[in-house]
Design a protein around this motif. Sequence first.
Motif, PDB file in Angstrom:
ATOM      1  N   SER A 102       0.830  -1.209   0.000  1.00  0.00           N
ATOM      2  CA  SER A 102       0.000   0.000   0.000  1.00  0.00           C
ATOM      3  C   SER A 102       0.861   1.254   0.000  1.00  0.00           C
ATOM      4  O   SER A 102       1.974   1.270   0.516  1.00  0.00           O
ATOM      5  CB  SER A 102      -0.918   0.007   1.227  1.00  0.00           C
ATOM      6  OG  SER A 102      -0.152   0.126   2.413  1.00  0.00           O
ATOM      7  N   ARG A 103       0.340   2.290  -0.577  1.00  0.00           N
ATOM      8  CA  ARG A 103       0.957   3.611  -0.581  1.00  0.00           C
ATOM      9  C   ARG A 103      -0.120   4.614  -0.162  1.00  0.00           C
ATOM     10  O   ARG A 103      -1.300   4.412  -0.442  1.00  0.00           O
ATOM     11  CB  ARG A 103       1.526   3.949  -1.960  1.00  0.00           C
ATOM     12  CG  ARG A 103       2.617   2.985  -2.434  1.00  0.00           C
ATOM     13  CD  ARG A 103       3.080   3.338  -3.839  1.00  0.00           C
ATOM     14  NE  ARG A 103       3.709   4.648  -3.898  1.00  0.00           N
ATOM     15  CZ  ARG A 103       4.989   4.888  -3.594  1.00  0.00           C
ATOM     16  NH1 ARG A 103       5.784   3.895  -3.202  1.00  0.00           N
ATOM     17  NH2 ARG A 103       5.494   6.104  -3.682  1.00  0.00           N
ATOM     18  N   TYR A 104       0.303   5.674   0.423  1.00  0.00           N
ATOM     19  CA  TYR A 104      -0.673   6.636   0.944  1.00  0.00           C
ATOM     20  C   TYR A 104      -0.061   8.038   0.923  1.00  0.00           C
ATOM     21  O   TYR A 104       1.163   8.207   0.848  1.00  0.00           O
ATOM     22  CB  TYR A 104      -1.105   6.277   2.359  1.00  0.00           C
ATOM     23  CG  TYR A 104       0.026   6.211   3.352  1.00  0.00           C
ATOM     24  CD1 TYR A 104       0.384   7.317   4.108  1.00  0.00           C
ATOM     25  CD2 TYR A 104       0.751   5.027   3.523  1.00  0.00           C
ATOM     26  CE1 TYR A 104       1.432   7.261   5.012  1.00  0.00           C
ATOM     27  CE2 TYR A 104       1.786   4.959   4.427  1.00  0.00           C
ATOM     28  CZ  TYR A 104       2.131   6.089   5.182  1.00  0.00           C
ATOM     29  OH  TYR A 104       3.166   6.010   6.066  1.00  0.00           O
ATOM     30  N   SER A 105      -0.932   9.016   0.993  1.00  0.00           N
ATOM     31  CA  SER A 105      -0.489  10.408   1.002  1.00  0.00           C
ATOM     32  C   SER A 105       0.155  10.743   2.342  1.00  0.00           C
ATOM     33  O   SER A 105      -0.303  10.274   3.394  1.00  0.00           O
ATOM     34  CB  SER A 105      -1.683  11.339   0.758  1.00  0.00           C
ATOM     35  OG  SER A 105      -1.315  12.691   0.998  1.00  0.00           O
ATOM     36  N   PRO A 106       1.218  11.562   2.355  1.00  0.00           N
ATOM     37  CA  PRO A 106       1.833  11.969   3.626  1.00  0.00           C
ATOM     38  C   PRO A 106       0.884  12.733   4.551  1.00  0.00           C
ATOM     39  O   PRO A 106       1.184  12.894   5.737  1.00  0.00           O
ATOM     40  CB  PRO A 106       2.993  12.866   3.183  1.00  0.00           C
ATOM     41  CG  PRO A 106       3.307  12.422   1.800  1.00  0.00           C
ATOM     42  CD  PRO A 106       1.982  12.035   1.194  1.00  0.00           C
ATOM     43  N   VAL A 107      -0.272  13.182   4.028  1.00  0.00           N
ATOM     44  CA  VAL A 107      -1.211  13.892   4.883  1.00  0.00           C
ATOM     45  C   VAL A 107      -1.816  12.959   5.932  1.00  0.00           C
ATOM     46  O   VAL A 107      -2.459  13.420   6.884  1.00  0.00           O
ATOM     47  CB  VAL A 107      -2.325  14.539   4.028  1.00  0.00           C
ATOM     48  CG1 VAL A 107      -3.354  13.515   3.584  1.00  0.00           C
ATOM     49  CG2 VAL A 107      -2.983  15.694   4.774  1.00  0.00           C
ATOM     50  N   LEU A 108      -1.613  11.639   5.773  1.00  0.00           N
ATOM     51  CA  LEU A 108      -2.076  10.681   6.774  1.00  0.00           C
ATOM     52  C   LEU A 108      -1.027  10.386   7.847  1.00  0.00           C
ATOM     53  O   LEU A 108      -1.265   9.559   8.727  1.00  0.00           O
ATOM     54  CB  LEU A 108      -2.480   9.365   6.094  1.00  0.00           C
ATOM     55  CG  LEU A 108      -3.762   9.393   5.264  1.00  0.00           C
ATOM     56  CD1 LEU A 108      -3.995   8.036   4.598  1.00  0.00           C
ATOM     57  CD2 LEU A 108      -4.952   9.769   6.136  1.00  0.00           C
ATOM     58  N   LEU A 109       0.111  11.066   7.783  1.00  0.00           N
ATOM     59  CA  LEU A 109       1.122  10.864   8.818  1.00  0.00           C
ATOM     60  C   LEU A 109       0.574  11.319  10.177  1.00  0.00           C
ATOM     61  O   LEU A 109      -0.195  12.278  10.268  1.00  0.00           O
ATOM     62  CB  LEU A 109       2.387  11.655   8.490  1.00  0.00           C
ATOM     63  CG  LEU A 109       3.218  11.135   7.303  1.00  0.00           C
ATOM     64  CD1 LEU A 109       4.358  12.084   6.985  1.00  0.00           C
ATOM     65  CD2 LEU A 109       3.750   9.727   7.588  1.00  0.00           C
ATOM     66  N   PRO A 110       0.955  10.637  11.254  1.00  0.00           N
ATOM     67  CA  PRO A 110       0.416  10.987  12.580  1.00  0.00           C
ATOM     68  C   PRO A 110       0.643  12.444  12.976  1.00  0.00           C
ATOM     69  O   PRO A 110      -0.173  13.045  13.673  1.00  0.00           O
ATOM     70  CB  PRO A 110       1.148  10.028  13.523  1.00  0.00           C
ATOM     71  CG  PRO A 110       1.535   8.867  12.667  1.00  0.00           C
ATOM     72  CD  PRO A 110       1.824   9.432  11.320  1.00  0.00           C
ATOM     73  N   SER A 111       1.736  13.042  12.538  1.00  0.00           N
ATOM     74  CA  SER A 111       2.057  14.416  12.935  1.00  0.00           C
ATOM     75  C   SER A 111       1.054  15.444  12.426  1.00  0.00           C
ATOM     76  O   SER A 111       1.027  16.586  12.912  1.00  0.00           O
ATOM     77  CB  SER A 111       3.461  14.795  12.454  1.00  0.00           C
ATOM     78  OG  SER A 111       4.441  14.043  13.153  1.00  0.00           O
ATOM     79  N   VAL A 112       0.211  15.071  11.462  1.00  0.00           N
ATOM     80  CA  VAL A 112      -0.802  16.008  10.968  1.00  0.00           C
ATOM     81  C   VAL A 112      -1.781  16.384  12.072  1.00  0.00           C
ATOM     82  O   VAL A 112      -2.404  17.451  12.038  1.00  0.00           O
ATOM     83  CB  VAL A 112      -1.542  15.383   9.758  1.00  0.00           C
ATOM     84  CG1 VAL A 112      -2.697  16.270   9.312  1.00  0.00           C
ATOM     85  CG2 VAL A 112      -0.564  15.187   8.611  1.00  0.00           C
ATOM     86  N   LEU A 113      -1.917  15.548  13.101  1.00  0.00           N
ATOM     87  CA  LEU A 113      -2.816  15.870  14.220  1.00  0.00           C
ATOM     88  C   LEU A 113      -2.378  17.137  14.959  1.00  0.00           C
ATOM     89  O   LEU A 113      -3.175  17.734  15.696  1.00  0.00           O
ATOM     90  CB  LEU A 113      -2.870  14.690  15.199  1.00  0.00           C
ATOM     91  CG  LEU A 113      -3.495  13.396  14.662  1.00  0.00           C
ATOM     92  CD1 LEU A 113      -3.394  12.290  15.713  1.00  0.00           C
ATOM     93  CD2 LEU A 113      -4.950  13.625  14.276  1.00  0.00           C
ATOM     94  N   CYS A 114      -1.132  17.567  14.744  1.00  0.00           N
ATOM     95  CA  CYS A 114      -0.676  18.820  15.358  1.00  0.00           C
ATOM     96  C   CYS A 114      -1.503  20.010  14.874  1.00  0.00           C
ATOM     97  O   CYS A 114      -1.587  21.038  15.571  1.00  0.00           O
ATOM     98  CB  CYS A 114       0.800  19.059  15.026  1.00  0.00           C
ATOM     99  SG  CYS A 114       1.932  17.894  15.813  1.00  0.00           S
TER     100      CYS A 114
END
Length: 388
Positions: free
Chosen positions: A96-108
């Motif tokens: 699978s590949r995914y957009s970096p916008v799903l990285l956990p740090s986006v919750l900041c």
Amino acid sequence: MSIQMDGPRLFGHGAQLALAVVMAAVLLPASLQSVRVSDVSAPWVFVLTVAVLALHVCVATARRWAIPSFAIGTVGCAVLLVAPDIDGVTDFSETSRYSPVLLPSVLCFFALLYAVSAHTTSPWPTAALGVGLVGSLLTLVRLWEFTAAPIEAWAWWLLLSTTAIGGTIAAWALGRYRATRAAWTSQLAERAAADERRRIAREMHDVVAHSLAVMVSHAEAGRLVVPNSPERAAEILTTIADSGREALTEMRGLLGVLRDESASTEPQPGLDDLPALVERVRASGVDIELSTDEQLRTTPAVGLTIYRVVQEALTNVARHAGHRPRARVSVTAVGAGIVVRVTNTGSSTEATGIGKGLVGMRERVDAVGGTLSAGPTEDGWAVEVRVP
């Protein structure tokens, strides 16, 4: 009362720094590891790393510099949104590949939105909400083709939309609640300070006006009496000195309260001090009759109110009721309350609305849940107070 001002801090309040540390400890390692092992080009690895680190740094500075931190964090999220898909430790499967916008740090971003909503004024909170909602919609569009989630598609989209839009609205609403509560608390403090200023002003007015009225009356009487009766000079001067000394004592007590001094001050006057008050005014030339219930007892606040009302009323008699006025003071218990009545013969400028004495008396009586009525009579003036 001492006020301590906080000095400038690099990251604002300690709680904000603690939040940034916790979020970095939980979210940052997985985000950086995913970027590091991804198969994107080296420039993109660098850009994504900077964007992720910037988000966490902005959380630490959001309390002190809310708007710049939010702006930088928004740019960081935009970079993650437009960056190419990656694969790493946070993917759902090996292929699978995914957009970096799903990285956990986006919750900041939610922490940054909260900071703007809570610590800035209009129009910034509304603008930040608009940016958050637009970013949420763009995120949904960017992830529209992402179907590698290990759950049903409808459940995945429900989870994603709830997290993006619901999280944005929740963070903004919590910030506005905090700002509203802080403004409400500030208004309560300002109102309490204003009430205290009015209370002190009433006390100062009562002390100074009464003492000066007695002193002026004795000084005028002395000017007329002493040439014919020199032996009375000592008596008149003693009364003037006692009035001035009493005024200074009460004023020191008030100033001691303002300075929050630990030293004990003189107790506030009450019902037991009415006879001495009447004697001082009587010595200034006012014929006063006093009648009180012997066993009458009340709270210190009500006792002080009664004393100040009688003091103000007799001061007005001494100042405005003409030559050789007569007054009567009665303090009686009626049911569960106390009725105070001060009447006098002669005129009074209070009848024409001149002066603030009547306003101060009414404020005092209202503060203890009582009522006050005042007005002219057939031969003078009357003030009646009913307190619980």
